[in-house]
Write a protein that holds these residues in place. Structure first.
Motif, short mmCIF file in Angstrom:
data_model
loop_
_atom_site.label_atom_id
_atom_site.label_comp_id
_atom_site.label_asym_id
_atom_site.label_seq_id
_atom_site.Cartn_x
_atom_site.Cartn_y
_atom_site.Cartn_z
N GLY A 1 30.59 29.50 48.63
CA GLY A 1 30.18 29.41 50.03
C GLY A 1 31.24 29.96 50.97
N ARG A 2 32.50 29.70 50.67
CA ARG A 2 33.58 30.17 51.53
C ARG A 2 33.70 31.70 51.51
NH1 ARG A 2 36.26 25.87 48.96
NH2 ARG A 2 37.53 27.32 47.72
N ILE A 3 33.59 32.28 50.32
CA ILE A 3 33.76 33.73 50.24
C ILE A 3 32.54 34.46 50.77
CG2 ILE A 3 32.83 34.25 47.92
CD1 ILE A 3 35.55 35.84 47.53
N LYS A 4 31.39 33.82 50.68
CA LYS A 4 30.18 34.40 51.26
C LYS A 4 30.33 34.54 52.78
CE LYS A 4 25.23 33.50 51.82
NZ LYS A 4 24.09 32.61 51.45
N ALA A 5 30.97 33.56 53.40
CA ALA A 5 31.16 33.58 54.85
C ALA A 5 32.12 34.69 55.28
CB ALA A 5 31.68 32.23 55.32
N LYS A 6 33.00 35.11 54.40
CA LYS A 6 33.97 36.16 54.75
C LYS A 6 33.33 37.53 54.77
CE LYS A 6 38.07 33.72 53.03
NZ LYS A 6 39.22 33.74 52.09
N GLY A 7 32.59 37.87 53.70
CA GLY A 7 31.90 39.15 53.63
C GLY A 7 32.86 40.34 53.63
N GLY A 8 32.31 41.54 53.81
CA GLY A 8 33.12 42.75 53.88
C GLY A 8 33.35 43.45 52.56
N TYR A 9 32.73 43.03 51.49
CA TYR A 9 32.92 43.62 50.16
C TYR A 9 31.56 44.01 49.58
CZ TYR A 9 32.07 38.63 49.58
OH TYR A 9 31.57 37.37 49.71
N GLY A 10 31.60 44.99 48.66
CA GLY A 10 30.37 45.45 48.02
C GLY A 10 30.17 44.88 46.63
N ALA A 11 31.22 44.27 46.07
CA ALA A 11 31.14 43.66 44.74
C ALA A 11 31.98 42.40 44.71
CB ALA A 11 31.59 44.63 43.66
N LEU A 12 31.49 41.38 44.01
CA LEU A 12 32.20 40.10 43.91
C LEU A 12 32.41 39.75 42.45
CD1 LEU A 12 33.28 37.45 45.20
CD2 LEU A 12 30.95 36.54 44.97
N LEU A 13 33.67 39.63 42.04
CA LEU A 13 34.01 39.23 40.68
C LEU A 13 33.99 37.72 40.55
CD1 LEU A 13 35.17 39.89 37.79
CD2 LEU A 13 37.44 39.59 38.82
N ILE A 14 33.29 37.21 39.54
CA ILE A 14 33.32 35.79 39.20
C ILE A 14 34.03 35.69 37.86
CG2 ILE A 14 31.98 33.68 38.85
CD1 ILE A 14 29.66 35.01 40.32
N ALA A 15 35.27 35.23 37.88
CA ALA A 15 36.12 35.25 36.68
C ALA A 15 35.99 33.96 35.89
CB ALA A 15 37.57 35.51 37.07
N ASP A 16 34.81 33.75 35.30
CA ASP A 16 34.59 32.53 34.53
C ASP A 16 33.49 32.77 33.50
OD1 ASP A 16 34.69 29.72 33.78
OD2 ASP A 16 35.49 29.38 35.79
N GLY A 17 33.20 31.73 32.70
CA GLY A 17 32.17 31.81 31.68
C GLY A 17 30.77 31.70 32.27
N GLY A 18 29.77 31.73 31.40
CA GLY A 18 28.39 31.80 31.83
C GLY A 18 27.93 30.66 32.71
N SER A 19 28.18 29.42 32.30
CA SER A 19 27.66 28.27 33.00
C SER A 19 28.19 28.17 34.43
CB SER A 19 28.01 26.98 32.23
OG SER A 19 27.52 25.84 32.91
N LEU A 20 29.49 28.25 34.62
CA LEU A 20 30.06 28.16 35.96
C LEU A 20 29.73 29.40 36.79
CD1 LEU A 20 33.55 26.47 35.44
CD2 LEU A 20 31.50 25.50 36.48
N ARG B 1 23.87 33.96 26.39
CA ARG B 1 22.45 34.25 26.53
C ARG B 1 21.85 33.70 27.81
NH1 ARG B 1 20.16 33.11 20.36
NH2 ARG B 1 21.48 34.69 19.31
N GLU B 2 22.46 32.64 28.34
CA GLU B 2 21.90 32.01 29.53
C GLU B 2 22.00 32.89 30.77
OE1 GLU B 2 24.19 28.54 30.71
OE2 GLU B 2 25.95 29.34 29.70
N LEU B 3 22.83 33.92 30.74
CA LEU B 3 22.98 34.79 31.89
C LEU B 3 21.66 35.42 32.30
CD1 LEU B 3 26.26 36.71 30.92
CD2 LEU B 3 26.07 34.73 32.43
N LEU C 1 35.34 49.56 25.39
CA LEU C 1 34.41 48.57 25.94
C LEU C 1 33.18 49.24 26.54
CD1 LEU C 1 36.93 46.23 27.80
CD2 LEU C 1 36.14 46.08 25.43
N GLU C 2 32.07 48.53 26.52
CA GLU C 2 30.85 49.00 27.17
C GLU C 2 30.59 48.16 28.42
OE1 GLU C 2 27.89 48.42 24.15
OE2 GLU C 2 27.51 46.34 24.72
N VAL C 3 29.86 48.74 29.37
CA VAL C 3 29.47 48.00 30.57
C VAL C 3 28.01 47.59 30.43
CG1 VAL C 3 29.24 48.05 33.09
CG2 VAL C 3 31.07 49.34 31.98
N ARG C 4 27.73 46.31 30.70
CA ARG C 4 26.37 45.78 30.60
C ARG C 4 25.89 45.31 31.96
NH1 ARG C 4 27.09 41.82 25.31
NH2 ARG C 4 28.09 43.36 23.92
N GLU C 5 24.57 45.31 32.09
CA GLU C 5 23.94 44.82 33.31
C GLU C 5 22.96 43.71 32.97
OE1 GLU C 5 20.67 46.55 36.41
OE2 GLU C 5 22.53 47.72 36.23
N VAL C 6 23.04 42.63 33.72
CA VAL C 6 22.12 41.50 33.51
C VAL C 6 20.77 41.84 34.14
CG1 VAL C 6 21.70 39.06 33.92
CG2 VAL C 6 24.04 39.87 33.54
#
Length: 390
Positions: free
Chosen positions: A227-246, A275-277, A368-373
């Motif tokens: 929620g905090r980073i959404k309010a900042k904005g200004g970027y075209g991509a957002l990295l979420i550095a965690d596993g699937g569930s979080l 797989r949950e992604l 490495l390969e790049v994948r898209e959900v």
């Protein structure tokens, strides 16, 4: 031949049937002179005794096979066994040592048994303890850890590194016209490595990191950070550095309320095998990089047939470590020190996870390969190179 140690449950149907241990117990001599005495029983040989072997290289596999990480360690051990069976290797003897209780003691037993190479340990926290024993004995290590800080000229880190995954994804995003990045970073060692990798990759590619938010590894904390980073904005991509569930929790919080449809979500190597992604609408279109699954399907099928359960995704490291050792062993004389210099072949090696090679500092480099959900699936949008230099 694949030997097991104390506290390790052995599935004997899956072990090689040749070269079983032959331990000869001596018999005490009964004295002839009076008074007669009962024979003194000979001491039983140690269960860890390994006979002298002049035709095979001794390799130690150091993984946890008891305790909380036993299932993962056993999966790696099973995969290493599979590599011996699949290749029909006759020149390696792989013995498993349990690191759950005392990794340094496991290393001491491995060295005392004459092993010339250590595959493992699994946990980054165990690397210093094992290295303190292995280094004076001039026994190199190929660790399954993903902590590149543990790598040295005689400790090779083989795990999938977050920095390389992030770098591959950032470069792909830059090729698609994205120049400004934001990130949700967990507090702790993994988060520190992820943030450093992001900053370096973005800056070296000519982009900018405009926003970063830290969080504790809990659903409430990561949702609040989203929620905090959404309010900042200004970027075209957002990295979420965690596993699937979080990551799903963060993505859902980030997408809720609209206004973020133009932001591409990015993940790390932790998303591989999750797989949950594909079941999360919030992650639709997200990109992440990891090793190829091209060969994993057949490996998984064969593993399940042999052991009755699916392998952990990390089990391929055990298989590939044995393949690597076999490759080096072509010109390795039994009884001699492991030829570390041959680990530095610039053309690399091919394993279940694709091409890989090592730097002089002991850090693995992977294709490495790049994948898209996508809804219900994950697709490859940028294939991994088939060899280095492509």
């Amino acid at each position: 031949m694949f030997d097991k140690r104390l506290n390790l449950r052995v599935n004997r149907r899956n072990l090689l049937t040749t070269g079983l241990l032959a331990i000869l117990a001596g018999c005490a001599v009964v004295p002839k002179a009076p008074p007669p005495e009962a024979p003194t029983p000979a001491p039983k040989p140690s269960e860890s005794a390994i006979p002298v072997d002049t035709e095979r290289h001794r390799i130690a596999l150091l993984v946890p096979v008891t305790g909380g990480n036993a299932a993962v360690g056993q999966s790696i051990a099973n995969a290493a066994n599979m590599a011996l069976l699949d290749t029909g290797a006759k020149n390696l003897r792989v013995t498993t040592y349990d690191t759950a209780g005392n990794p340094a003691e496991a290393a001491r037993r491995a060295i005392a048994d004459g092993n010339k190479l250590i595959l493992g340990p699994l946990l980054a926290d165990d690397v210093p303890a094992v290295a303190s024993v292995a280094r004076p004995a001039r026994v190199p290590m190929i660790s399954f850890s993903n902590d590149e800080q543990a790598a040295t000229k005689d400790v090779f880190v083989m795990g999938n590194l977050p920095g390389q995954s992030i770098n591959r994804t950032v470069n792909y995003a830059r090729s698609q016209g994205i120049s400004a990045f934001g990130a949700l970073i967990p507090r702790g060692e993994y988060g520190d490595r992820a943030s450093s990798a992001l900053l370096q990759a973005v800056r070296s590619s000519g982009g900018t990191v405009v926003a970063m938010e830290p969080y504790d590894r809990s659903a409430a904390s990561i949702s609040a950070a989203a929620g905090r980073i959404k309010a900042k904005g200004g970027y075209g991509a957002l990295l979420i550095a965690d596993g699937g569930s979080l990551s799903i929790k963060a993505a859902t919080a980030f997408r809720t309320g609209g206004g973020t449809t133009n932001v591409r979500l990015l993940g790390t190597e932790l998303w591989g095998g999750e797989r949950e992604l594909a079941a999360s609408p919030a992650l639709k279109g997200a990109w992440f990089s990891t090793v190829s699954d091209q060969r994993f399907g057949q490996f998984s099928k064969s593993y399940r047939t042999r052991f009755g359960t699916p392998p952990f995704r990390i089990a391929t490291l055990g298989y590939d470590a044995v393949l690597l050792t076999l490759r080096v062993a072509r010109d390795w004389k039994v009884g001699r020190d492991f030829p570390v210099s041959q680990m530095l072949d610039g053309s690399g090696f091919l394993g279940l996870d694709g091409p890989f090679r090592f730097t002089r500092g002991g850090i693995v480099e992977r294709a490495l390969e790049v994948r898209e959900v996508a809804p219900g699936t994950v697709k490859v949008v940028s294939p991994a190179p088939s060899k280095f230099g492509e």
